[in-house]
Design an enzyme around this catalytic site. Sequence first.
Site, mmCIF file in Angstrom:
data_model
loop_
_atom_site.group_PDB
_atom_site.id
_atom_site.type_symbol
_atom_site.label_atom_id
_atom_site.label_comp_id
_atom_site.label_asym_id
_atom_site.label_seq_id
_atom_site.Cartn_x
_atom_site.Cartn_y
_atom_site.Cartn_z
ATOM 1 N N GLN A 142 7.204 -3.682 0.601
ATOM 2 C CA GLN A 142 7.454 -4.262 1.935
ATOM 3 C C GLN A 142 8.779 -3.717 2.503
ATOM 4 O O GLN A 142 9.126 -2.584 2.212
ATOM 5 C CB GLN A 142 7.440 -5.788 1.913
ATOM 6 C CG GLN A 142 6.063 -6.400 1.675
ATOM 7 C CD GLN A 142 5.608 -6.374 0.224
ATOM 8 O OE1 GLN A 142 6.299 -6.825 -0.660
ATOM 9 N NE2 GLN A 142 4.422 -5.872 -0.034
ATOM 10 N N THR A 202 -4.958 -2.669 4.428
ATOM 11 C CA THR A 202 -5.964 -3.374 5.228
ATOM 12 C C THR A 202 -6.650 -2.472 6.262
ATOM 13 O O THR A 202 -7.601 -2.900 6.897
ATOM 14 C CB THR A 202 -5.302 -4.546 5.995
ATOM 15 O OG1 THR A 202 -4.253 -4.012 6.819
ATOM 16 C CG2 THR A 202 -4.720 -5.575 5.044
ATOM 17 N N SER A 234 12.594 13.314 5.476
ATOM 18 C CA SER A 234 11.222 13.662 5.130
ATOM 19 C C SER A 234 10.512 14.192 6.371
ATOM 20 O O SER A 234 10.553 13.573 7.433
ATOM 21 C CB SER A 234 10.514 12.426 4.577
ATOM 22 O OG SER A 234 9.154 12.699 4.375
ATOM 23 N N GLY A 270 0.872 -1.167 0.000
ATOM 24 C CA GLY A 270 0.000 0.000 0.000
ATOM 25 C C GLY A 270 0.904 1.209 0.000
ATOM 26 O O GLY A 270 1.624 1.440 0.965
ATOM 27 N N HIS A 271 0.956 1.931 -1.096
ATOM 28 C CA HIS A 271 1.907 3.028 -1.259
ATOM 29 C C HIS A 271 1.170 4.342 -1.455
ATOM 30 O O HIS A 271 0.286 4.431 -2.304
ATOM 31 C CB HIS A 271 2.821 2.742 -2.461
ATOM 32 C CG HIS A 271 3.694 1.516 -2.270
ATOM 33 N ND1 HIS A 271 4.359 0.893 -3.290
ATOM 34 C CD2 HIS A 271 4.001 0.822 -1.150
ATOM 35 C CE1 HIS A 271 5.050 -0.133 -2.804
ATOM 36 N NE2 HIS A 271 4.837 -0.197 -1.513
HETATM 37 P P1 GDP Z 1 5.236 2.776 1.891
HETATM 38 O O1 GDP Z 1 4.429 1.525 1.900
HETATM 39 O O2 GDP Z 1 6.622 2.562 2.391
HETATM 40 O O3 GDP Z 1 5.221 3.496 0.582
HETATM 41 O O4 GDP Z 1 4.557 3.739 2.969
HETATM 42 P P2 GDP Z 1 2.987 4.026 3.118
HETATM 43 O O5 GDP Z 1 2.574 4.920 2.015
HETATM 44 O O6 GDP Z 1 2.224 2.766 3.320
HETATM 45 O O7 GDP Z 1 2.962 4.738 4.536
HETATM 46 C C1 GDP Z 1 3.637 5.932 4.779
HETATM 47 C C2 GDP Z 1 2.611 6.985 5.194
HETATM 48 O O8 GDP Z 1 3.269 8.103 5.758
HETATM 49 C C3 GDP Z 1 1.808 7.543 4.033
HETATM 50 O O9 GDP Z 1 0.533 7.881 4.474
HETATM 51 C C4 GDP Z 1 2.589 8.784 3.627
HETATM 52 O O10 GDP Z 1 1.787 9.757 2.997
HETATM 53 C C5 GDP Z 1 3.058 9.269 4.980
HETATM 54 N N1 GDP Z 1 4.357 9.955 4.991
HETATM 55 C C6 GDP Z 1 5.450 9.714 4.217
HETATM 56 N N2 GDP Z 1 6.481 10.479 4.631
HETATM 57 C C7 GDP Z 1 6.044 11.208 5.665
HETATM 58 C C8 GDP Z 1 6.658 12.168 6.543
HETATM 59 O O11 GDP Z 1 7.836 12.485 6.454
HETATM 60 N N3 GDP Z 1 5.876 12.694 7.534
HETATM 61 C C9 GDP Z 1 4.572 12.359 7.688
HETATM 62 N N4 GDP Z 1 3.903 12.909 8.694
HETATM 63 N N5 GDP Z 1 3.961 11.453 6.891
HETATM 64 C C10 GDP Z 1 4.689 10.891 5.899
HETATM 65 P P1 IMO Z 2 4.341 -1.877 1.779
HETATM 66 O O1 IMO Z 2 4.915 -2.080 0.405
HETATM 67 C C1 IMO Z 2 3.629 -3.443 5.766
HETATM 68 C C2 IMO Z 2 3.023 -7.778 6.078
HETATM 69 C C3 IMO Z 2 1.652 -8.253 6.520
HETATM 70 C C4 IMO Z 2 2.038 -9.523 7.261
HETATM 71 C C5 IMO Z 2 3.186 -10.074 6.403
HETATM 72 C C6 IMO Z 2 2.761 -11.138 5.402
HETATM 73 O O2 IMO Z 2 3.152 -0.994 1.812
HETATM 74 O O3 IMO Z 2 5.407 -1.468 2.734
HETATM 75 P P2 IMO Z 2 1.460 -11.003 3.086
HETATM 76 O O4 IMO Z 2 0.085 -10.505 2.768
HETATM 77 O O5 IMO Z 2 2.541 -10.289 2.348
HETATM 78 O O6 IMO Z 2 1.586 -12.492 2.978
HETATM 79 O O7 IMO Z 2 1.648 -10.675 4.658
HETATM 80 O O8 IMO Z 2 3.721 -8.956 5.698
HETATM 81 N N1 IMO Z 2 3.022 -6.870 4.896
HETATM 82 C C7 IMO Z 2 3.240 -5.556 4.976
HETATM 83 N N2 IMO Z 2 3.404 -4.752 6.046
HETATM 84 N N3 IMO Z 2 3.718 -2.949 4.524
HETATM 85 C C8 IMO Z 2 3.580 -3.749 3.438
HETATM 86 O O9 IMO Z 2 3.784 -3.325 2.182
HETATM 87 C C9 IMO Z 2 3.284 -5.111 3.639
HETATM 88 N N4 IMO Z 2 3.076 -6.165 2.812
HETATM 89 C C10 IMO Z 2 2.926 -7.242 3.600
HETATM 90 O O10 IMO Z 2 1.023 -7.314 7.361
HETATM 91 O O11 IMO Z 2 2.574 -9.200 8.505
HETATM 92 MG MG MG Z 3 2.653 0.773 2.721
#
Ligand code: GDP
Ligand code: IMO
Ligand code: MG
Length: 424
Positions: A222, A299, A413, A40-41
Amino acid sequence: MKNTVVIGAQWGDEGKAKITDILAEDADFIVRFQGGCNAGHTVVYNNKTYKFHLVPSGILYKDKVCFLGNGVVIHPETFEKEIDELKSQDVDLSGLKISPLATLTMPYHIDIDGLSEKAMKSSKIGTTKKGIGPTYSDKIARIALKVQDLFCDETLEQRLDVILPLNNFILEKVHNTKTYTKEEVLNYCKKYKQILEPYVCFDWQNLIREFKNKKILFEGAQGVMLDVDWGTYPYVTSSNTISGYAACGSGFSVSQIDDVIGVYKAYVTRVGEGPFVTELLDKDGETIQQKGNEFGTTTGRKRRTGWFDAVCGKYTALVGGVTKVALTKLDVFDDFEKIKIAIAYKDKRDGKLYKDYPTNTFIHKYLEPVYETYDGWMKKTSDIKDFEDLPKNAKKYIKKIEELLEVPVCIISVGADRTQTIYR
Ligand code: GDP
Ligand code: IMO
Ligand code: MG
């Protein structure tokens, strides 16, 4: 820009998408090389929030090629939903391409993932239930469907005759549940062949040749602690998340990788089950969860939170081959009076000290973190653009992290938006 791999250096959700989006401005080709819609990005730009599960986070720039490599697993329904959502946000998808060698996540994979979790009861992994484990298992067992199989009726029929009975066996005999007929699966394949077709790049060999000497950005999903070989096994995902997999899952070669950016949050989060030595179950943990808005993008689950863990951090820098650190979410600590970093683990049973990460995760329940405590900075950082303008204690915290990881912190960041970034 050098050819760069962006990887998560904790348990995922470190803010990889934000860093990828920023770096993508200078790249020609952005490639996802592993994982699937468990990812989830989130990218925030111009007051708009974009969410990606499969599509590379470089897609917001119009003139780039964004490629889903062979190492990715694709759930066609999620892909359809995601591109519809992006189109409704006026995102131009003309640069999006899919490798015909990517593996398909099928409906039975999703069923088996959920059912296995249920059957494992208290030993469950806490997966995203997106079929990731069963898809990669089938790939390694040589009974998966690849995207290219959708485009050859004869292959598809022959493959399903082998694959479907095996998956139905698990559904029926292990989980005592509904199986799939060949006709149902063929209809599913027919439907999603049409959805995927405009994006599938059968000429991928020429694509790789064309971009070989241009700027490539490899986007990981991940994080290293979730890597199937290097993470907190068995509480991991089912793919290799380290930079070493970037070549394997994309079609480029290892010699084309120059830099590896490890993305670390200023603290640590984890979704799902499994060991987490610096986990905070107190008020500080709750405050981080709330201020950091730590809910899973895929999720919606609350993310577990903890202080920065330099033992894990040093380990992930090592096995991930990290050459530069991007430190995210520093702003979340803006009004913390005290901040801690774990510099070692101590075994509660015999007092043994671990400065290097112990890979036998079954002993982690006996470990407690050894912390160093730092004064917070008690100032807003989210508008700061230059490293030198950061509060003194924030600079100290960053320098301590790079000293512990033995890798320079090059990007900081201080907010979710593209512009809330400090380069060093
Ligand atoms: P990823 O899976 O590693 O790409 O990260 P996610 O997008 O799942 O989760 C990171 C969350 O933090 C997202 O909601 C971003 O918009 C937010 N985010 C990223 N960098 C920063 C930061 O420097 N400060 C804050 N407050 N939020 C951030
Ligand atoms: P991004 O790319 C955080 C975790 C799940 C679980 C384990 C196995 O957004 O960083 P799976 O469905 O892959 O078999 O689950 O890995 N998990 C993540 N946790 N960020 C993710 O992706 C994840 N993708 C899988 O929560 O613990
Ligand atoms: Mg994520």
